[in-house]
Design an enzyme around this catalytic site. Structure first.
Site, PDB file in Angstrom:
ATOM      1  N   LYS A  49       0.802  -1.220   0.000  1.00  0.00           N
ATOM      2  CA  LYS A  49       0.000   0.000   0.000  1.00  0.00           C
ATOM      3  C   LYS A  49       0.836   1.273   0.000  1.00  0.00           C
ATOM      4  O   LYS A  49       0.380   2.337  -0.433  1.00  0.00           O
ATOM      5  CB  LYS A  49      -0.940   0.009   1.208  1.00  0.00           C
ATOM      6  CG  LYS A  49      -2.100  -0.957   1.118  1.00  0.00           C
ATOM      7  CD  LYS A  49      -3.178  -0.436   0.198  1.00  0.00           C
ATOM      8  CE  LYS A  49      -4.457  -1.246   0.308  1.00  0.00           C
ATOM      9  NZ  LYS A  49      -5.540  -0.712  -0.528  1.00  0.00           N
ATOM     10  N   SER A 300       0.799  -9.822  -0.533  1.00  0.00           N
ATOM     11  CA  SER A 300       0.608  -8.369  -0.527  1.00  0.00           C
ATOM     12  C   SER A 300       0.909  -7.690   0.793  1.00  0.00           C
ATOM     13  O   SER A 300       1.130  -6.482   0.829  1.00  0.00           O
ATOM     14  CB  SER A 300      -0.831  -8.032  -0.949  1.00  0.00           C
ATOM     15  OG  SER A 300      -1.760  -8.659  -0.083  1.00  0.00           O
TER      16      SER A 300
END
Length: 401
Positions: A49, A300
């Site tokens: 992110k 992720s």
């Protein structure tokens, strides 16, 4: 508007802050395909992110920066925004669901952001952030439905193609869709032969349901311990990009996610949070047509709360056949426990707990229940133990596999 040039520009801007994370060959995880892991869990904030948040903030005007920043997040976008804003000398306020892991909340505060906890899920935090943005005039940084944010995430696609020659498929976690939109856009423009597969938690399958309905829809609830992808409503921009560039989306269960986290820890020494492990879960549990292919799974994020991790490991052991509980109805006489133990030992199982129960009012007065907790090798060994106990005349009342 998203373009390949914008993704390349994002890669240039991110050189000084985002790690070019390793692509490691995971030879111990899967025998069905040539599997690689893109380890975004090793970013400084523990998640991909940072890429989208930093690039978006870098493109703001001075006037937009002067108004301060508001964002909403389950935790990973929060840390990316907090780090980028603090480095740029901008005040930031992050709305997070009150169920967000404590570790993510505290990490966001330590990176310089003010945190406001909102009762409910990510979408409730999103609604609160929008209201605060309207009240204060601050600049809102969307976690996924924004071209600059998507471009930042798309740099992962560029890195995969730079690090691995001719992959057959890339498997990507999906929450709101920002990561898979950027990765799919970049890879499909550079090598359209690569298959892009998305994975959602079955309890938060908003993109899957949206595709079924032909339009972005809102789930009544998003229930999964993979908090990073617990999104009730996908992005409008991301929905269109997924429709255009993603080949297939599948779902995985909570038990499958837990088993994937355990496999990553045990076999690859990689720590993944629930959202980060769904891509691996889809491969391990044969949800995708990747047999014999060169496959990249994007891990992720790795920001898993240690308290959740202990529960996940327990669940993963059960799902993978490493732990089992057996309940055996016995005649209450000497030697029964010894005989049961000898059978289990002969099969290679390890007894870790024993409970001798005479208290059930429904059993015969001369009977008892023997409840055992076992460590086992796999499901095949559990079946062998059950079979040999049954052949020896013991009655299995219930078992948990």
């Amino acid at each position: 508007m998203l373009t390949l040039d914008k993704i390349y520009h994002a890669a240039f801007v991110l050189k000084k802050v985002a790690r070019k994370t390793d692509l490691i060959r995971a030879t111990k995880l899967s025998k069905q395909c040539d599997l690689y892991l893109k380890t975004e869990n090793l970013q400084e904030t523990g998640s991909f992110k940072l890429r989208g948040a930093y690039y978006k903030i870098s493109q703001l005007t001075e006037e937009e920066k002067s108004r301060g920043i508001i964002a909403c997040s389950a935790g990973n976008h929060a840390q990316g925004v907090a780090m980028a804003a603090t480095q740029s000398g901008i005040q930031s306020l992050i709305c997070m669901p009150d169920g967000a892991p404590i570790s993510k909340v505290e990490a966001t505060k330590q990176l310089g952001a003010e945190v406001r906890l909102v009762k409910g899920a990510y979408d409730d935090a999103y609604a609160t952030a929008l209201q605060l943005q309207e009240d204060t005039g601050a600049t809102f940084i969307h976690p996924f439905d924004d071209d600059e944010v998507i471009a930042g995430q798309g740099t992962i696609g560029l890195e995969i193609l730079d690090e691995l020659e001719n992959p057959d498929a890339v498997v990507v976690p999906i929450g709101g869709g920002g990561l898979i939109s950027g990765v799919a856009y970049a890879i499909k423009h550079l090598n359209p032969n690569v298959k892009i597969y998305g994975v959602q938690a079955a309890g938060a399958a908003s993109m899957v349901k949206s595709q079924q309905e032909g339009t972005p829809i809102t789930l009544d609830q998003a229930e999964t311990f993979a908090d990073g992808i617990a999104v009730k409503h996908p992005g409008d921009i991301t929905y269109q990009l997924v429709e255009q560039y993603v080949d297939e989306i599948v779902t995985v269960s909570e038990d499958e996610i837990a088993a994937a986290i355990l496999a990553l820890i045990e076999k690859q020494k990689v720590i993944a949070e629930g959202a980060g492990a769904v891509s691996v879960a889809a491969v391990l549990f044969h949800k995708l047509p990747v047999e014999g292919k060169k496959v990249v799974c994007i891990v992720s994020g790795g920001n898993i709360d240690v308290n959740i991790l202990s529960r996940v490991i327990t669940r993963g052991l059960l799902t993978s056949g490493r732990n089992v509980s057996l309940t055996i109805a016995l005649t209450d006489k000497p030697g029964q426990l010894q005989e049961v133990s000898e059978i289990i030992a002969r099969c290679g199982g390890n007894v870790v707990s024993v409970h001798h129960d005479r208290s059930d009012a429904n059993m015969a007065i001369t009977s008892c229940f023997l409840k055992l907790g076992l460590e086992t090798r796999d499901h095949a060994q559990i079946v062998q133990i059950q079979k040999e106990l049954t052949q020896a005349g013991f009655h299995l009342v219930s078992e948990r596999v």
